[in-house]
Motif scaffolding. Structure first.
Motif, short mmCIF file in Angstrom:
data_model
loop_
_atom_site.label_atom_id
_atom_site.label_comp_id
_atom_site.label_asym_id
_atom_site.label_seq_id
_atom_site.Cartn_x
_atom_site.Cartn_y
_atom_site.Cartn_z
N PHE A 31 -6.73 -52.34 9.41
CA PHE A 31 -5.31 -52.45 9.73
C PHE A 31 -4.94 -53.89 10.04
CE2 PHE A 31 -1.67 -51.88 12.76
CZ PHE A 31 -0.76 -51.43 11.80
N ARG A 32 -5.80 -54.61 10.73
CA ARG A 32 -5.52 -56.03 10.99
C ARG A 32 -5.35 -56.79 9.67
NH1 ARG A 32 -10.47 -59.50 12.86
NH2 ARG A 32 -11.00 -58.83 10.73
N ASP A 33 -6.27 -56.59 8.74
CA ASP A 33 -6.20 -57.32 7.47
C ASP A 33 -4.94 -56.93 6.70
OD1 ASP A 33 -8.60 -58.43 8.19
OD2 ASP A 33 -9.81 -57.14 6.88
N PHE A 34 -4.55 -55.66 6.80
CA PHE A 34 -3.33 -55.22 6.12
C PHE A 34 -2.10 -55.90 6.72
CE2 PHE A 34 0.34 -52.38 6.17
CZ PHE A 34 0.58 -52.26 4.82
N VAL A 35 -2.03 -55.93 8.06
CA VAL A 35 -0.87 -56.57 8.70
C VAL A 35 -0.83 -58.05 8.36
CG1 VAL A 35 0.22 -57.11 10.91
CG2 VAL A 35 -0.84 -54.87 10.57
N LEU A 36 -1.97 -58.71 8.38
CA LEU A 36 -2.00 -60.14 8.05
C LEU A 36 -1.56 -60.38 6.60
CD1 LEU A 36 -5.30 -61.33 9.81
CD2 LEU A 36 -2.93 -61.56 10.61
N SER A 37 -1.81 -59.42 5.75
CA SER A 37 -1.39 -59.58 4.35
C SER A 37 0.12 -59.53 4.19
CB SER A 37 -2.03 -58.50 3.47
OG SER A 37 -1.41 -57.23 3.68
N ARG A 38 0.82 -59.06 5.24
CA ARG A 38 2.28 -58.97 5.19
C ARG A 38 2.94 -60.21 5.79
NH1 ARG A 38 3.59 -53.37 4.28
NH2 ARG A 38 5.76 -53.97 4.50
N ARG A 39 2.19 -61.26 5.96
CA ARG A 39 2.73 -62.49 6.55
C ARG A 39 3.95 -62.96 5.77
NH1 ARG A 39 -0.66 -68.10 7.70
NH2 ARG A 39 1.05 -69.22 8.71
N GLY A 40 5.03 -63.23 6.50
CA GLY A 40 6.28 -63.67 5.88
C GLY A 40 7.12 -62.52 5.35
N ARG A 41 6.57 -61.30 5.39
CA ARG A 41 7.31 -60.13 4.88
C ARG A 41 7.35 -59.01 5.92
NH1 ARG A 41 4.60 -57.67 1.17
NH2 ARG A 41 2.62 -58.75 1.43
N LEU A 42 7.09 -59.37 7.17
CA LEU A 42 7.05 -58.35 8.21
C LEU A 42 8.45 -57.84 8.55
CD1 LEU A 42 5.27 -56.89 10.36
CD2 LEU A 42 5.82 -58.80 11.89
N LEU A 43 9.40 -58.76 8.58
CA LEU A 43 10.75 -58.43 9.06
C LEU A 43 11.76 -58.45 7.92
CD1 LEU A 43 10.71 -60.77 12.17
CD2 LEU A 43 10.22 -58.33 12.14
#
Length: 317
Positions: free
Chosen positions: A302-314
């Motif tokens: 899950f950490r790696d998945f969230v980090l892959s969304r960098r710049g696209r979280l919001l």
């Protein structure tokens, strides 16, 4: 070591040591008791038969009772042995349940992730993350915690949480690892009938004399608000404190003050959101986890998945 000094040494070390010493002996005794055969139990435990016999004899000596009645190559439980075996079986079953729970917690496909996040992230950003992650890991379970930043980071250090989505990002804490993911613009929210409500943009210093409504101390957004006001050259006069951004928006609508808040997903009647041109009122959103403590496979995924969304979280305004 003089045999006479052993009881005194055990007493000095405290009551836990006998239990620690007895634990392996109890498991070995249970194997013999189940099979009623020392040689077969030794083969099951992959240990020499004489070693197992000595272990059971030591347990009997420690307890001061006979647990087994030897009949040639077989053994029978004494009354004391039956009483002890019942307790040992319950204890071993509890240990096995604990081991199974630990294995289940870390299972890559079905394990559990303890995830903390800001209240303001719970409306859209976090549900979207969980939805997209579960598409790849449909059986991973989540314990979700919403709290203020200080409390969540404390639980992260204590091992109660695996990951936290926070703002501000704790870049200077050696106990934590953190990565910035995105930036979120904060608007100045004013009542619809406010003297500045007809504007689109303002400088924060223009409301230096206005009452503010803000989150309670300890919340990340409160610290960020105080910091931006300091950059603008004033200390905000906090008239009301709350625990959720939408509560603050309601207080603003009631004419009780102004507030720096993330953009509302759905326009709220009674308030106007203004862009702040000075200072640049943006807050960094980041993911944090405990440094030096390995994550379980599902938490790492899950950490790696969230980090892959960098710049696209919001959803950017």
């Amino acid at each position: 070591m003089d045999a006479g000094t052993e009881p005194a040494r055990l007493a000095e070390l405290g009551p836990e040591l006998p239990a620690v010493q007895l634990a392996p002996l109890l498991a070995q005794f249970a194997a013999v008791a189940r099979l009623e055969h020392v040689t077969q139990a030794a083969a099951l435990l992959a240990m020499p038969q004489p070693t197992l016999s000595r272990a059971v004899a030591r347990l009997e000596a420690e307890l001061g009772v006979d647990l087994l009645a030897r009949q040639g190559r077989t053994v029978r439980l004494t009354r004391s042995g039956r009483l002890l075996l019942a307790s040992v079986e319950r204890a071993l079953a509890e240990v096995e349940r604990g081991a199974e729970a630990a294995r289940a917690e870390a299972d890559p496909a079905t394990g559990r992730v303890a995830f903390g996040f800001l209240h303001t992230m719970g409306t859209d950003a976090v549900p979207a993350l969980l939805r997209d992650f579960r598409a790849a890991y449909p059986l991973v379970r989540f314990q979700l915690v919403q709290d203020y930043v200080g409390a969540m980071l404390g639980r992260l250090r204590a091992g109660e949480l695996d990951l936290c989505l926070v703002a501000p990002v704790p870049d200077d804490d050696p106990a934590l690892a953190a990565r910035r993911l995105d930036e979120q613009r904060l608007h100045l929210v004013v009542p619809a009938d406010h003297r500045l409500s007809g504007r689109r943009r303002i400088r924060l210093a223009e409301v230096a004399e206005e009452p503010f409504v803000g989150l309670e101390p300890g919340y990340g957004l409160r610290a960020i608000t105080d910091g931006f006001c300091a950059e603008a050259g004033f200390v905000p006069r906090i008239a009301f404190e709350g625990e959720e951004a939408e509560t603050l928006r309601g207080l603003v609508a009631a004419g009780l003050g102004v507030a720096l808040l993330p953009p509302a997903l759905v326009p709220r009647p009674g308030v106007v959101e203004l862009e702040v041109t000075a200072p640049r009122t943006r807050r960094a959103i980041g993911l944090a986890w405990a440094a030096g403590r390995p994550l379980t496979p599902p938490a790492a995924a899950f950490r790696d998945f969230v980090l892959s969304r960098r710049g696209r979280l919001l959803a950017h305004d």
